[in-house]
Design a protein around this motif. Structure first.
Motif, PDB file in Angstrom:
ATOM      1  N   LEU A 199     -26.159  28.572  11.840  1.00 40.95           N
ATOM      2  CA  LEU A 199     -26.870  29.542  12.667  1.00 40.95           C
ATOM      3  C   LEU A 199     -26.819  30.896  11.964  1.00 40.95           C
ATOM      4  O   LEU A 199     -25.732  31.421  11.699  1.00 40.95           O
ATOM      5  CB  LEU A 199     -26.235  29.648  14.057  1.00 40.95           C
ATOM      6  CG  LEU A 199     -25.983  28.322  14.795  1.00 40.95           C
ATOM      7  CD1 LEU A 199     -25.336  28.570  16.143  1.00 40.95           C
ATOM      8  CD2 LEU A 199     -27.276  27.529  14.940  1.00 40.95           C
ATOM      9  N   VAL A 200     -27.982  31.465  11.679  1.00 38.89           N
ATOM     10  CA  VAL A 200     -28.049  32.708  10.906  1.00 38.89           C
ATOM     11  C   VAL A 200     -28.802  33.755  11.712  1.00 38.89           C
ATOM     12  O   VAL A 200     -29.993  33.574  12.033  1.00 38.89           O
ATOM     13  CB  VAL A 200     -28.757  32.490   9.548  1.00 38.89           C
ATOM     14  CG1 VAL A 200     -28.629  33.752   8.685  1.00 38.89           C
ATOM     15  CG2 VAL A 200     -28.194  31.273   8.827  1.00 38.89           C
ATOM     16  N   ASP A 201     -28.108  34.859  12.054  1.00 37.83           N
ATOM     17  CA  ASP A 201     -28.729  35.976  12.774  1.00 37.83           C
ATOM     18  C   ASP A 201     -27.840  37.194  12.610  1.00 37.83           C
ATOM     19  O   ASP A 201     -26.599  37.068  12.670  1.00 37.83           O
ATOM     20  CB  ASP A 201     -28.890  35.624  14.261  1.00 37.83           C
ATOM     21  CG  ASP A 201     -29.922  36.507  14.954  1.00 37.83           C
ATOM     22  OD1 ASP A 201     -29.772  37.747  14.902  1.00 37.83           O
ATOM     23  OD2 ASP A 201     -30.868  35.940  15.542  1.00 37.83           O
ATOM     24  N   ASP A 202     -28.452  38.364  12.416  1.00 34.06           N
ATOM     25  CA  ASP A 202     -27.652  39.570  12.227  1.00 34.06           C
ATOM     26  C   ASP A 202     -27.196  40.173  13.541  1.00 34.06           C
ATOM     27  O   ASP A 202     -26.406  41.123  13.551  1.00 34.06           O
ATOM     28  CB  ASP A 202     -28.458  40.612  11.434  1.00 34.06           C
ATOM     29  CG  ASP A 202     -29.700  41.044  12.184  1.00 34.06           C
ATOM     30  OD1 ASP A 202     -29.877  42.261  12.402  1.00 34.06           O
ATOM     31  OD2 ASP A 202     -30.511  40.159  12.549  1.00 34.06           O
ATOM     32  N   THR A 203     -27.656  39.636  14.655  1.00 29.63           N
ATOM     33  CA  THR A 203     -27.254  40.145  15.967  1.00 29.63           C
ATOM     34  C   THR A 203     -26.217  39.212  16.585  1.00 29.63           C
ATOM     35  O   THR A 203     -26.530  38.045  16.880  1.00 29.63           O
ATOM     36  CB  THR A 203     -28.478  40.254  16.908  1.00 29.63           C
ATOM     37  OG1 THR A 203     -29.466  41.083  16.287  1.00 29.63           O
ATOM     38  CG2 THR A 203     -28.079  40.858  18.250  1.00 29.63           C
ATOM     39  N   PRO A 204     -24.960  39.658  16.801  1.00 30.60           N
ATOM     40  CA  PRO A 204     -23.912  38.782  17.366  1.00 30.60           C
ATOM     41  C   PRO A 204     -24.302  38.164  18.699  1.00 30.60           C
ATOM     42  O   PRO A 204     -23.978  36.995  18.957  1.00 30.60           O
ATOM     43  CB  PRO A 204     -22.717  39.726  17.508  1.00 30.60           C
ATOM     44  CG  PRO A 204     -22.947  40.794  16.483  1.00 30.60           C
ATOM     45  CD  PRO A 204     -24.428  40.985  16.441  1.00 30.60           C
ATOM     46  N   ALA A 205     -25.016  38.927  19.552  1.00 25.47           N
ATOM     47  CA  ALA A 205     -25.393  38.366  20.862  1.00 25.47           C
ATOM     48  C   ALA A 205     -26.334  37.178  20.703  1.00 25.47           C
ATOM     49  O   ALA A 205     -26.244  36.192  21.454  1.00 25.47           O
ATOM     50  CB  ALA A 205     -26.044  39.455  21.718  1.00 25.47           C
ATOM     51  N   ASN A 206     -27.226  37.223  19.722  1.00 25.59           N
ATOM     52  CA  ASN A 206     -28.127  36.092  19.481  1.00 25.59           C
ATOM     53  C   ASN A 206     -27.367  34.864  18.994  1.00 25.59           C
ATOM     54  O   ASN A 206     -27.681  33.726  19.372  1.00 25.59           O
ATOM     55  CB  ASN A 206     -29.193  36.495  18.462  1.00 25.59           C
ATOM     56  CG  ASN A 206     -30.169  37.511  19.015  1.00 25.59           C
ATOM     57  OD1 ASN A 206     -30.275  37.675  20.229  1.00 25.59           O
ATOM     58  ND2 ASN A 206     -30.882  38.203  18.126  1.00 25.59           N
ATOM     59  N   LEU A 207     -26.371  35.101  18.119  1.00 26.08           N
ATOM     60  CA  LEU A 207     -25.550  33.978  17.642  1.00 26.08           C
ATOM     61  C   LEU A 207     -24.789  33.327  18.784  1.00 26.08           C
ATOM     62  O   LEU A 207     -24.712  32.092  18.874  1.00 26.08           O
ATOM     63  CB  LEU A 207     -24.570  34.468  16.572  1.00 26.08           C
ATOM     64  CG  LEU A 207     -25.163  34.793  15.204  1.00 26.08           C
ATOM     65  CD1 LEU A 207     -24.080  35.361  14.289  1.00 26.08           C
ATOM     66  CD2 LEU A 207     -25.789  33.561  14.561  1.00 26.08           C
ATOM     67  N   LEU A 208     -24.238  34.158  19.681  1.00 21.62           N
ATOM     68  CA  LEU A 208     -23.504  33.605  20.815  1.00 21.62           C
ATOM     69  C   LEU A 208     -24.432  32.804  21.721  1.00 21.62           C
ATOM     70  O   LEU A 208     -24.050  31.755  22.252  1.00 21.62           O
ATOM     71  CB  LEU A 208     -22.847  34.734  21.608  1.00 21.62           C
ATOM     72  CG  LEU A 208     -21.665  35.427  20.926  1.00 21.62           C
ATOM     73  CD1 LEU A 208     -21.180  36.604  21.767  1.00 21.62           C
ATOM     74  CD2 LEU A 208     -20.520  34.444  20.691  1.00 21.62           C
ATOM     75  N   SER A 209     -25.670  33.286  21.887  1.00 28.04           N
ATOM     76  CA  SER A 209     -26.627  32.566  22.721  1.00 28.04           C
ATOM     77  C   SER A 209     -26.985  31.218  22.107  1.00 28.04           C
ATOM     78  O   SER A 209     -27.010  30.180  22.800  1.00 28.04           O
ATOM     79  CB  SER A 209     -27.888  33.417  22.896  1.00 28.04           C
ATOM     80  OG  SER A 209     -28.869  32.716  23.640  1.00 28.04           O
ATOM     81  N   LEU A 210     -27.251  31.212  20.790  1.00 25.58           N
ATOM     82  CA  LEU A 210     -27.561  29.938  20.117  1.00 25.58           C
ATOM     83  C   LEU A 210     -26.378  28.975  20.183  1.00 25.58           C
ATOM     84  O   LEU A 210     -26.541  27.762  20.387  1.00 25.58           O
ATOM     85  CB  LEU A 210     -27.936  30.208  18.660  1.00 25.58           C
ATOM     86  CG  LEU A 210     -29.282  30.871  18.402  1.00 25.58           C
ATOM     87  CD1 LEU A 210     -29.431  31.209  16.923  1.00 25.58           C
ATOM     88  CD2 LEU A 210     -30.426  29.956  18.853  1.00 25.58           C
ATOM     89  N   GLU A 211     -25.188  29.524  20.011  1.00 24.65           N
ATOM     90  CA  GLU A 211     -23.982  28.683  20.053  1.00 24.65           C
ATOM     91  C   GLU A 211     -23.826  28.043  21.420  1.00 24.65           C
ATOM     92  O   GLU A 211     -23.485  26.857  21.540  1.00 24.65           O
ATOM     93  CB  GLU A 211     -22.765  29.541  19.713  1.00 24.65           C
ATOM     94  CG  GLU A 211     -21.492  28.748  19.496  1.00 24.65           C
ATOM     95  CD  GLU A 211     -20.336  29.629  19.071  1.00 24.65           C
ATOM     96  OE1 GLU A 211     -19.349  29.095  18.532  1.00 24.65           O
ATOM     97  OE2 GLU A 211     -20.432  30.861  19.269  1.00 24.65           O
TER      98      GLU A 211
END
Length: 411
Positions: free
Chosen positions: A21-33
């Motif tokens: 999962l690749v995203d520079d926004t931590p909130a987006n990574l948490l959502s994908l996770e």
């Protein structure tokens, strides 16, 4: 979320897929996770294109979910670099972005190797379903690889077994003919000269040494022949016939007494005779191996006891010796070929470590069992449990062997 939207976590035998999962926004990574966690796979997080490239060097992945708009290396450039590497050229990439809905931009994304292009906000069920497809493909591919490796290993094992079998057959031919024939000539010549009575003392000693060495070689040839036979086909061949096991025991004990005049072998038989149907020559070999082993590993001043008794369909034979017990760690391997006990250097030179292996092979060919117990207080005892007929059903269990066994009395 409905349960049907995703699979249960994989079992212990199913390889787990890794998803990047690749995203520079931590909130987006948490959502994908959170969305993909129910798939039960390993989720690896990267906060930039550079970090994603480093993660790809550390392991295999089933697919990549990557944001397009990132500082530094954006998603499109990162995808181009991923496609430039041979190992990751065909790795599925799913772009996720909230911007650039123009057809030209989306086309550029596909041109960089994307397999899908998802616009935010992403429907969780749709995202899991798409990712599950790539996970299934990856898992199937890993299972195919594993099966291919297992197939190669199985073929190698079969080829090694075939080569070993061919080598054993060659060994059988060498020891059974190429060595035995000239050896018989040497032994016959030596014994003929010794029986002539016309030798000088020095010649007498020389021919005695030749005869002893020849008999030693003959013994080794016999052991190797039996070892090879036991490894080929269905095990040790036996030819049962009616006979008296006690008579066999007496003959073997007498021969060993002559060879070791300083030792005493005490025979304790519950009956004068013990009749059954066995390969008597092979049983003599078993008794000789057990007695020789007991004499070898017991104090010179001690006796060795040979006992037999019977039940209606089963007979028992024990060889007991005093002395230091067999070390506990050696007991599970005692009947393996080329294994020796705690032998002295002189004993090691005169033993191939095949006697007990061959003894057990002969006993098992008679559908019997050969076991051992050893302790400081009780010494070492080898017990043979044998059907009265070699073609009978296997003997009773160990528990019933010990129960009700009559105390042997002197013959």
């Amino acid at each position: 979320m409905p349960h049907s939207a995703f699979r249960d976590p994989p079992g212990d035998d199913t390889p787990r897929a890794r998803i990047l999962l690749v995203d520079d926004t931590p909130a987006n990574l948490l959502s994908l996770e959170a969305i993909l966690e129910p798939l039960g796979q390993e989720l690896v997080l990267a906060r930039s294109g550079e970090e994603a490239l480093r993660e790809l060097l550390r392991g295999e992945f089933a697919c990549i979910l990557m944001d397009v708009q990132m500082p530094g290396l954006d998603g499109l450039e990162t995808a181009r670099l991923i496609r430039a590497r041979e190992r990751t050229r065909y790795l599925p990439i799913l772009f996720i972005t909230a911007l650039h809905r123009e057809a030209a931009f989306i086309t550029k994304g596909y041109a960089q190797g994307a397999v899908d292009y998802l616009l935010k906000p992403v429907d969780p069920d749709i995202l899991r379903t798409k990712v599950q497809v790539f996970v299934d493909l990856y898992v199937r591919g890993e299972q195919v690889k594993r099966q291919a490796v297992e197939l190669v290993e199985r073929r190698r094992a079969e080829e090694a077994a075939q080569r070993a079998s061919e080598l054993e057959q060659q060994l059988m031919g060498i020891v059974g003919h190429d060595l035995r024939t000239p050896l018989s000539v040497v032994l016959t010549t030596a014994k003929s000269q010794l029986s002539s009575g016309a030798l000088e003392p020095a010649q007498q000693k020389a021919f005695e040494r030749v005869a002893r060495s020849g008999e030693r070689i003959q013994h080794i040839v016999d052991l190797l022949t039996d070892f090879t036979r036991s490894r080929l086909g269905d095990g040790m061949p036996v030819m049962p016939r009616a006979g008296d096991l006690n008579e066999v025991c007496r003959e073997v004990a007498d021969e060993l007494q002559v060879a070791r005049p300083g030792r005493l072998i005490r025979c304790d038989f519950s009956r004068d005779s013990l009749h059954g149907v066995w390969d008597l020559e092979r049983m003599a070999q078993v008794v000789a191996n057990l007695l020789d082993n007991a004499l070898k590993y017991s104090p010179e001043s001690s006796d060795v006891r040979l006992s037999t008794w019977e039940k209606p369909d089963v007979v028992f034979l024990e060889v007991h010796n005093e002395g230091a017990p067999i070390r506990r760690e050696l007991l599970p391997h005692l009947f393996e070929p080329f294994r020796r006990g705690d032998a002295s250097r002189a004993q090691a030179r005169t033993s191939l470590g095949l006697g007990l292996y061959i003894a057990r092979a002969v006993v098992e060919a008679h559908r019997g069992r050969l076991t051992v117990r050893s302790s400081e207080a009780g010494g070492t005892t080898f017990r043979l449990c044998l059907p009265r007929r070699a073609d009978a059903r296997p003997p009773v269990s160990h528990a019933s062997e010990a129960d009700g066994a009559p105390a042997p009395m002197s013959a």
